[in-house]
Design a protein around this motif. Structure first.
Motif, PDB file in Angstrom:
ATOM      1  N   THR A  35      -3.200   3.571   5.569  1.00  0.00           N
ATOM      2  CA  THR A  35      -3.855   3.361   4.269  1.00  0.00           C
ATOM      3  C   THR A  35      -4.673   4.595   3.886  1.00  0.00           C
ATOM      4  O   THR A  35      -4.582   5.102   2.760  1.00  0.00           O
ATOM      5  CB  THR A  35      -4.793   2.131   4.342  1.00  0.00           C
ATOM      6  OG1 THR A  35      -4.054   1.025   4.833  1.00  0.00           O
ATOM      7  CG2 THR A  35      -5.353   1.790   2.976  1.00  0.00           C
ATOM      8  N   ILE A  58       0.833  -1.220   0.000  1.00  0.00           N
ATOM      9  CA  ILE A  58       0.000   0.000   0.000  1.00  0.00           C
ATOM     10  C   ILE A  58       0.858   1.256   0.000  1.00  0.00           C
ATOM     11  O   ILE A  58       0.660   2.176  -0.794  1.00  0.00           O
ATOM     12  CB  ILE A  58      -0.974   0.001   1.206  1.00  0.00           C
ATOM     13  CG1 ILE A  58      -2.079  -1.022   0.973  1.00  0.00           C
ATOM     14  CG2 ILE A  58      -1.589   1.380   1.422  1.00  0.00           C
ATOM     15  CD1 ILE A  58      -2.923  -1.319   2.188  1.00  0.00           C
ATOM     16  N   THR A 111       4.357  -1.359  10.601  1.00  0.00           N
ATOM     17  CA  THR A 111       3.267  -0.377  10.487  1.00  0.00           C
ATOM     18  C   THR A 111       3.698   0.980  11.028  1.00  0.00           C
ATOM     19  O   THR A 111       3.262   2.010  10.531  1.00  0.00           O
ATOM     20  CB  THR A 111       1.980  -0.855  11.210  1.00  0.00           C
ATOM     21  OG1 THR A 111       2.321  -1.275  12.522  1.00  0.00           O
ATOM     22  CG2 THR A 111       1.296  -1.960  10.461  1.00  0.00           C
TER      23      THR A 111
END
Length: 421
Positions: free
Chosen positions: A352, A195, A265
């Motif tokens: 995202t 992503i 992340t």
């Protein structure tokens, strides 16, 4: 024109100082949000969070920060109305930077996670409406930005809810949660890498000379995603099963696997945040520089000089290192109790949403997005998991931000006008 020529050096020095101060505020308040989930879930320490943020915020700002900067710089106020009096744009952007930076300093001191995007957009709208007239403000554009402040937390909350439910279903409800975690976590790592790479490549790299087609970007993103997944699998192998008499289901071991994932992340969130929020500090600064250098010609499409993005990235890093710990505490532990698996769902959902917005040039609020994602993950466990008092305080600080930014900007606008005009 004369005023700009007379004071050109002073304007550029002031713009750089205020731009750095604003970037410092972004670092102190917003980066703390980005790192709050990772620190709150105890996946990484404050020290590790700062190192990750320093590297990836800077890379995000430098590599992918150009797109949103154009919206902040030229999208909110009608440049045609400023063509006759370019010095008004200089006063206005200086006052917007100073106003937003001061508000961020106050909010960070209180530990409120406010929106740096709100602060700067409110400040620009404030000086535009009062200094130039209501018709100077591009209200449809402001409406579009304002709607993203509602859409982004909802979208991030929904993605966070779905992600956490998928983790729960695939891993926690399986017969052997630890084995399931080792099986499925690489897939989540791939998702993180893919992503962030996809949005960065499709939108971000034109200003450093890389212009890829959609197909090339897609292929390269898959390759990068797979490479990051491989790295995740290597790190994951080091997590050994630890027997604990109190932990019947092995959930603590699962959370340790997610701790590995949280490192990825956290990097993704820092990169996404740098790409979207450096614009808040650098957009107005770039506008002042382009007007002064062109001696009054207003070009909303002027390129952002590379050193301006570096200045913004440096300011963000300085803010986080010196003052970021207060807001980290609010986001990481105040809203709901976070574990690495919950923190992962919240951070990936927020990253995202932010990279998608950064790709479309919409300056959304990372703060709103992340708080929305944390709320979504909390809701997946039921209302009782949320601390409603802290949420109330956060929402109140959001509501004050726009008028505070606008009011301070109006004050400074007339001050600069009096000094130079």
């Amino acid at each position: 024109m004369l005023i700009i020529a007379q004071h050109s050096e002073i304007f550029i020095i002031l713009a750089c100082l205020f731009g750095f101060f604003m970037a410092w505020g972004v670092g102190a308040n917003d980066v703390a949000n980005a790192m709050g989930t990772s620190v709150g879930s105890k996946a990484i320490t404050i020290k590790q969070a700062i190192i990750i943020a320093v590297v990836f915020e800077f890379l995000g700002a430098w590599l992918a920060g150009g797109e949103v900067t154009a919206t902040i710089r030229g999208g909110i106020i009608d440049p045609v109305l400023l063509a006759q009096r370019p010095e008004m744009l200089v006063y206005g952007m200086l006052s917007a930077l100073l106003a937003a930076a001061i508000w961020l300093l106050i909010a960070s001191a209180k530990g409120w996670p406010v929106s740096t995007t709100h602060s700067i957009v409110g400040a620009i709208v404030g000086f535009g409406a009062v200094g130039l007239g209501m018709e100077a403000v591009a209200w449809p554009k402001v409406g579009q930005i304002a709607s993203s402040w509602v859409v982004s937390p909802l979208l991030a909350g929904t993605i966070g809810f779905v992600l956490f439910k998928s983790v729960h279903h695939l891993i926690f409800e399986s017969r052997d949660p630890f084995a399931a975690a080792k099986r499925y976590v690489p897939g989540y790592v791939f998702l993180v890498g893919f992503i962030v790479a996809m949005v960065t490549l499709t939108k971000g790299l034109k200003h450093i000379g890389l212009d890829l087609s959609f197909g090339q970007s897609l292929l390269l993103s898959i390759v990068l995603g797979l490479a990051i997944m491989g790295l995740g699998m290597v790190m994951e192998r080091r997590v050994k099963y630890v027997r604990d008499a109190e932990d019947h289901f092995g959930y603590a071991n699962v959370e340790r696997v997610f701790g590995v994932l949280m490192i990825f992340t956290a990097c993704a969130m820092a990169f996404a945040h740098g790409s979207n929020d450096v614009a808040n500090a650098v957009g107005p600064l770039a506008a002042v520089i382009s007007v002064v250098r062109s001696e009054g010609v207003i070009d909303s499409a002027a390129l952002v000089p590379w050193w301006v993005l570096v200045l913004g990235g440096g300011g963000i890093v300085a803010g986080l290192v010196t003052y970021g710990h207060k807001v980290i505490a609010t986001v990481g532990t105040g809203i709901t109790e976070l574990t690495p698996s919950r923190g992962f769902a919240a951070t990936l959902a927020a990253a995202t949403t932010v990279v998608l917005a950064s790709g479309t040039g919409l300056p959304i609020s990372t703060t709103h997005t992340l708080v929305g994602a944390v709320l979504g993950v909390g809701l997946a466990r039921g209302m009782a998991a949320l601390n409603l008092r802290v949420i109330g305080t956060i929402v109140m600080s959001w509501l004050i931000t726009l008028p505070a930014g606008a009011g301070l900007a109006i004050l400074f606008f007339f001050m600069f006008k009096g000094m130079f005009g």
